[in-house]
Design a protein around this motif. Structure first.
Motif, PDB file in Angstrom:
ATOM      1  N   THR A  69       0.846  -1.222   0.058  1.00  8.28           N
ATOM      2  CA  THR A  69      -0.091   0.069  -0.026  1.00  8.28           C
ATOM      3  C   THR A  69       0.782   1.386  -0.016  1.00  8.28           C
ATOM      4  O   THR A  69       1.553   1.448   1.062  1.00  8.28           O
ATOM      5  CB  THR A  69      -0.861  -0.125   1.097  1.00  8.28           C
ATOM      6  OG1 THR A  69      -1.703  -1.021   1.219  1.00  8.28           O
ATOM      7  CG2 THR A  69      -1.692   1.225   1.285  1.00  8.28           C
ATOM      8  N   ASN A  98      -1.895   6.161  -6.404  1.00 10.21           N
ATOM      9  CA  ASN A  98      -1.729   4.807  -5.934  1.00 10.21           C
ATOM     10  C   ASN A  98      -0.381   4.389  -6.720  1.00 10.21           C
ATOM     11  O   ASN A  98      -0.322   4.052  -7.478  1.00 10.21           O
ATOM     12  CB  ASN A  98      -2.807   3.842  -6.234  1.00 10.21           C
ATOM     13  CG  ASN A  98      -2.736   2.707  -5.552  1.00 10.21           C
ATOM     14  OD1 ASN A  98      -1.832   2.295  -4.832  1.00 10.21           O
ATOM     15  ND2 ASN A  98      -3.838   1.695  -5.418  1.00 10.21           N
ATOM     16  N   GLY A 100       1.157   1.840  -5.127  1.00 12.97           N
ATOM     17  CA  GLY A 100       1.248   0.567  -4.423  1.00 12.97           C
ATOM     18  C   GLY A 100       0.900  -0.534  -5.457  1.00 12.97           C
ATOM     19  O   GLY A 100       0.510  -0.395  -6.626  1.00 12.97           O
ATOM     20  N   ARG A 102      -1.903  -2.617  -4.335  1.00 16.89           N
ATOM     21  CA  ARG A 102      -3.265  -2.872  -4.031  1.00 16.89           C
ATOM     22  C   ARG A 102      -4.088  -1.878  -4.660  1.00 16.89           C
ATOM     23  O   ARG A 102      -3.717  -0.881  -4.945  1.00 16.89           O
ATOM     24  CB  ARG A 102      -3.500  -2.621  -2.339  1.00 16.89           C
ATOM     25  CG  ARG A 102      -2.951  -3.916  -1.421  1.00 16.89           C
ATOM     26  CD  ARG A 102      -3.461  -3.561   0.022  1.00 16.89           C
ATOM     27  NE  ARG A 102      -4.734  -3.249   0.361  1.00 16.89           N
ATOM     28  CZ  ARG A 102      -5.507  -2.606   0.809  1.00 16.89           C
ATOM     29  NH1 ARG A 102      -4.688  -1.707   1.540  1.00 16.89           N
ATOM     30  NH2 ARG A 102      -6.810  -2.457   0.996  1.00 16.89           N
ATOM     31  N   PRO A 104      -7.203  -0.330  -3.365  1.00 21.34           N
ATOM     32  CA  PRO A 104      -8.014   0.008  -2.140  1.00 21.34           C
ATOM     33  C   PRO A 104      -9.105   0.871  -2.486  1.00 21.34           C
ATOM     34  O   PRO A 104      -9.101   1.523  -3.421  1.00 21.34           O
ATOM     35  CB  PRO A 104      -7.118   0.631  -1.046  1.00 21.34           C
ATOM     36  CG  PRO A 104      -6.018   1.525  -1.929  1.00 21.34           C
ATOM     37  CD  PRO A 104      -5.843   0.588  -3.188  1.00 21.34           C
ATOM     38  N   ASP A 159      -8.574   3.914   4.574  1.00 21.61           N
ATOM     39  CA  ASP A 159      -8.752   2.586   4.009  1.00 21.61           C
ATOM     40  C   ASP A 159     -10.112   2.164   4.429  1.00 21.61           C
ATOM     41  O   ASP A 159     -10.415   1.866   5.578  1.00 21.61           O
ATOM     42  CB  ASP A 159      -7.727   1.783   4.311  1.00 21.61           C
ATOM     43  CG  ASP A 159      -7.481   0.444   3.403  1.00 21.61           C
ATOM     44  OD1 ASP A 159      -8.722  -0.064   3.002  1.00 21.61           O
ATOM     45  OD2 ASP A 159      -6.645  -0.073   3.427  1.00 21.61           O
ATOM     46  N   LEU A 166      -4.508   6.590   5.638  1.00 17.66           N
ATOM     47  CA  LEU A 166      -3.186   6.135   4.806  1.00 17.66           C
ATOM     48  C   LEU A 166      -2.427   7.264   4.586  1.00 17.66           C
ATOM     49  O   LEU A 166      -1.155   7.142   4.574  1.00 17.66           O
ATOM     50  CB  LEU A 166      -3.713   5.514   3.642  1.00 17.66           C
ATOM     51  CG  LEU A 166      -4.610   4.199   3.638  1.00 17.66           C
ATOM     52  CD1 LEU A 166      -4.826   3.533   2.219  1.00 17.66           C
ATOM     53  CD2 LEU A 166      -3.826   3.138   4.514  1.00 17.66           C
TER      54      LEU A 166
END
Length: 219
Positions: A69, A98, A100, A102, A104, A159, A166
């Motif tokens: 994340t 983002n 990362g 993931r 989310p 999240d 986050l």
């Protein structure tokens, strides 16, 4: 050791193993944080003699690379937005990045806005795909009763799966001062003869918080 790209393995130094004995040797395994590697990966591990061609049967070591994340919040370059009391909505853009692996689901929350300052985003709950971004439009307004000055507001991305924040960002809402003036006279009327000029004094009072130049004119 044969490993997938993005998986780094540090092998121990060679060790002499006495006949009939065992020796434990540890591998240090890590994943490059700059890659989007995730899921099941297989390492192939061999024990090979340094002085002969003797090789032990290879062993497969499955490793599960967890999803990463990395959410970033980018606002206006000045980290502020100027609004006029009672002057309607003022808009700014916020980008959610983002970086990362993931994808989310996030919710946007805020705190610290004084009474009369209203924040209205076009989205409050949204999905951000891995490696992607979402652009948000944020409208800010201030009622005519809000005191001029700097009002810091904190934005948080939550999240939805775990409820934790986050990333957060501070945005200064700069409520501008409005000019306001009053005009006064001591006498309700003035008598002027056909040949004589008469001076009459008016008092201009700036009751606002902005230095402003005023002049007298006839309406």
């Amino acid at each position: 050791v044969n490993s997938s790209q993005g998986v780094a393995v540090t092998v121990p130094t060679v060790t002499t193993v006495v006949a009939g004995q065992t020796v434990q040797m540890n591998l240090q395994i890590s994943v490059d944080a700059t890659t989007n590697l995730s899921g099941l990966k297989i390492l192939t591990v061999l024990a090979r003699s340094t002085s002969s061609s003797t090789v032990a049967s290879p062993q497969s070591l499955p490793i599960e690379v967890g999803q990463r994340t990395d959410i970033r919040l980018v606002g206006p370059s000045s980290s502020s937005i100027e609004v006029t009391p009672g002057g309607g909505d003022f808009e700014t853009n916020i980008t959610v990045i983002n970086a990362g692996t993931r994808s989310p689901r996030l919710s946007l929350t805020w705190s610290g806005a004084p009474f009369g300052v209203t924040l209205t985003p076009n989205l409050t709950i949204f999905d951000v795909p891995a490696g992607g971004e979402v652009s948000l439009s944020l409208s800010v307004s201030a009622s005519s009763t809000v005191a001029p000055g700097r009002h810091p507001v904190r934005l948080d991305l939550i999240d939805e799966s775990g409820g934790q924040s986050l990333v957060d960002m501070s945005l200064d809402v700069l409520v501008q001062s409005l000019p306001d003036v009053r005009l006064f006279t001591d006498d309700d009327s003035v008598i002027v003869g056909p040949l004589d000029a008469v001076e009459h004094t008016f008092t201009v009072v700036n009751i606002g918080a902005v230095n402003t130049t005023y002049g007298i004119s006839l309406g």
